[in-house]
Design an enzyme around this catalytic site. Structure first.
Site, PDB file in Angstrom:
ATOM      1  N   HIS A 131       0.865  -1.184   0.000  1.00  0.00           N
ATOM      2  CA  HIS A 131       0.000   0.000   0.000  1.00  0.00           C
ATOM      3  C   HIS A 131       0.906   1.240   0.000  1.00  0.00           C
ATOM      4  O   HIS A 131       2.023   1.195   0.539  1.00  0.00           O
ATOM      5  CB  HIS A 131      -0.843  -0.050   1.277  1.00  0.00           C
ATOM      6  N   GLN A 149      -4.330  -5.132   6.852  1.00  0.00           N
ATOM      7  CA  GLN A 149      -5.248  -6.170   6.359  1.00  0.00           C
ATOM      8  C   GLN A 149      -4.965  -7.523   7.011  1.00  0.00           C
ATOM      9  O   GLN A 149      -5.672  -8.494   6.731  1.00  0.00           O
ATOM     10  CB  GLN A 149      -5.140  -6.313   4.828  1.00  0.00           C
ATOM     11  N   LYS A 165     -10.455  -0.905  10.521  1.00  0.00           N
ATOM     12  CA  LYS A 165     -10.547  -2.097   9.668  1.00  0.00           C
ATOM     13  C   LYS A 165     -10.812  -3.357  10.486  1.00  0.00           C
ATOM     14  O   LYS A 165     -10.946  -4.448   9.926  1.00  0.00           O
ATOM     15  CB  LYS A 165      -9.267  -2.244   8.845  1.00  0.00           C
ATOM     16  N   CYS A 204      -4.668   2.437  -3.626  1.00  0.00           N
ATOM     17  CA  CYS A 204      -3.441   2.967  -3.022  1.00  0.00           C
ATOM     18  C   CYS A 204      -2.277   1.997  -3.200  1.00  0.00           C
ATOM     19  O   CYS A 204      -1.443   1.827  -2.314  1.00  0.00           O
ATOM     20  CB  CYS A 204      -3.634   3.286  -1.538  1.00  0.00           C
TER      21      CYS A 204
HETATM   22  N1  PMP Z   1      -1.780  -0.684   4.550  1.00  0.00           N
HETATM   23  C1  PMP Z   1      -2.731  -1.432   3.996  1.00  0.00           C
HETATM   24  C2  PMP Z   1      -2.379  -2.803   3.489  1.00  0.00           C
HETATM   25  C3  PMP Z   1      -4.039  -0.939   3.905  1.00  0.00           C
HETATM   26  O1  PMP Z   1      -4.991  -1.688   3.357  1.00  0.00           O
HETATM   27  C4  PMP Z   1      -4.325   0.353   4.408  1.00  0.00           C
HETATM   28  C5  PMP Z   1      -5.712   0.935   4.305  1.00  0.00           C
HETATM   29  N2  PMP Z   1      -6.329   0.794   3.049  1.00  0.00           N
HETATM   30  C6  PMP Z   1      -3.296   1.076   4.992  1.00  0.00           C
HETATM   31  C7  PMP Z   1      -2.050   0.528   5.050  1.00  0.00           C
HETATM   32  C8  PMP Z   1      -3.524   2.442   5.555  1.00  0.00           C
HETATM   33  O2  PMP Z   1      -4.393   2.380   6.632  1.00  0.00           O
HETATM   34  P1  PMP Z   1      -4.995   3.737   7.223  1.00  0.00           P
HETATM   35  O3  PMP Z   1      -5.540   4.489   6.060  1.00  0.00           O
HETATM   36  O4  PMP Z   1      -6.057   3.264   8.162  1.00  0.00           O
HETATM   37  O5  PMP Z   1      -3.894   4.445   7.915  1.00  0.00           O
END
Ligand code: PMP
Length: 407
Positions: free
Chosen positions: A124, A204, A227, A365
């Site tokens: 991500h 995740q 999450k 992302c």
């Molecule tokens: N890493 C992963 C694998 C994610 O799926 C996400 C959220 N989509 C994030 C990091 C970032 O998390 P947050 O936006 O809650 O800080």
């Protein structure tokens, strides 16, 4: 086995009773954020109705209650992650903040010119950009473990790319875009054999897999409350105590100090050293309630349920003419990504929405990963405790509708 009662679970989530475009809501965007069970909503309300005050500073009863709620949440997170000591838990805004904290403290202190930080090709953006910023600042190099056509990383590549200049390995427990479960324990072992510490992006992982940081052996583990059925704006960083003790503080302000004068400031103990300013007490209380709820469901039973859903979805989607899965990883957790002949993922998402089916479309992302697969975007269905096979069927019916309209 057999104890997983999805209908009972669904009744815990008020929002699932809400229609969308006059259709029953089919919420398959759980990798973006999960819905919240009543126990979490009630806990947050009770915090503000009965316990709210600022933490740590007050001698009055409510301040003691707020501090107990907040520190209780820290201990709850420690138990959830299998951490040895609640001092190993820094409460933060979420995964993104946790990773930035490590990059800007641990990373800044350890990474120098000519050094390397190793990530994987399926990260991500929040597990890429903080390291890229650090490498730019320090004149270091970001190295990337390649991703196979199936969406897996190969441990032989991890081993090959760990060099004498590697200062940190940062990898996802589970890919948010493909659902790939990375072989984290084995990667940690390879890295540690070379003295390289490992950060795991558990955004995740925590929602789908039983997590035990001591079993994984990692140095850092980050996840987001929103999450794991908890509220937004709160999450946690696990860090091994010896690292946290050695790391410089990050943000300066109230609560992270023992004493301040214009000549010299003495920083607070771990973990308070990393928690400047008034924290998210209500959110922390909600997170603790979410982890209680999750534990009540049973992480093993949940894993089996979500494995079944993801496998069923992969099988049914692959059978829809024109649909192609993106990534067929060896081990998958809770996420299925796909594209459809000649139909832009955005249009898939829009038509499905009219049917009450909520999925995510876009780059998730993870633009480097999209580039690896030669697509700008995918459609993604992601699962949680309350999803059913019937909802997967609704997704498939929706895609058949898309095909009729645009195919
Ligand atoms: N890493 C992963 C694998 C994610 O799926 C996400 C959220 N989509 C994030 C990091 C970032 O998390 P947050 O936006 O809650 O800080």
């Amino acid at each position: 086995p057999g104890a997983f009662d999805v209908e009972r679970i669904r009744r815990d989530f008020p929002i699932l009773a809400r229609p969308v475009h006059d259709k029953p809501l089919v919420y398959l965007d759980n990798a973006a954020t999960t819905q919240k069970p009543r126990a979490v909503l009630e806990r947050i309300a009770r915090y503000y109705e009965e316990e709210n005050a600022n933490v740590h500073r007050g001698v009055h009863l409510l301040s003691e209650r707020a501090t107990a709620a907040y520190e209780g949440a820290r201990a709850r997170v420690a138990r959830f992650l299998g951490a040895a000591d609640p001092r190993e838990i820094v409460l933060v805004r979420g995964t993104t903040e946790a990773i930035n904290l490590v990059a800007q403290t641990f990373g800044r202190a350890r990474v120098g010119a000519g050094d390397e930080v190793l990530v994987t090709g399926l990260e991500h953006h929040s597990n890429i950009v903080p390291w890229q910023m650090l490498c730019q600042e320090k004149g270091a190099t970001l190295k990337v473990v390649p991703v196979s056509d199936a969406g897996d990383i190969d441990l032989a590549d991890v081993e090959r790319l760990l060099s004498p200049r590697t200062r940190l390995l940062a990898l996802a427990h589970v890919s948010n875009a493909l659902g790939t479960v990375n072989p984290v324990r084995e990667a940690v072992a390879l890295a540690h054999a070379r003295g390289v510490p490992v950060l795991v992006d558990g955004a995740q992982g925590a929602p789908h897999l039983p997590v035990d940081v001591r079993e994984l052996g990692c140095d850092f583990y980050a996840f987001s409350g929103h999450k794991v059925y908890g509220p937004t704006g709160v999450g946690a960083l696990f860090g091994r105590l010896e690292h946290l003790e050695a790391m410089p503080p990050w943000q300066g302000g109230g609560d992270m100090i023992l004493s301040v004068s214009f000549e010299r400031t003495v920083y607070n103990r771990v973990p308070y050293k990393f928690e400047a300013g008034t924290p998210n007490m209500g959110g922390a209380a909600g997170l603790a309630a979410a982890l209680d709820w999750l534990e009540g469901v049973g992480p093993e039973a949940l894993l089996a349920h979500e494995r079944d859903l993801a496998a069923y979805a992969a099988e049914r989607l692959a059978a829809v003419p024109g649909v192609e899965l993106v990534g067929t990883p060896r081990e998958r957790a809770g996420v299925v990504s796909f594209v459809m002949d000649d139909v832009h993922p955005h249009d898939i998402g829009t038509i499905l929405d009219r049917e009450g089916v909520a999925i995510r479309t876009g780059h998730h992302c993870a633009q480097p990963l999209m580039a690896r697969f030669g697509v700008a975007a995918t459609a993604r269905a992601s699962f949680a405790a309350y999803n059913t096979r019937a909802e997967v069927d609704a997704l498939v019916r929706g895609l058949e509708q898309v095909k009729r309209m645009l195919g």
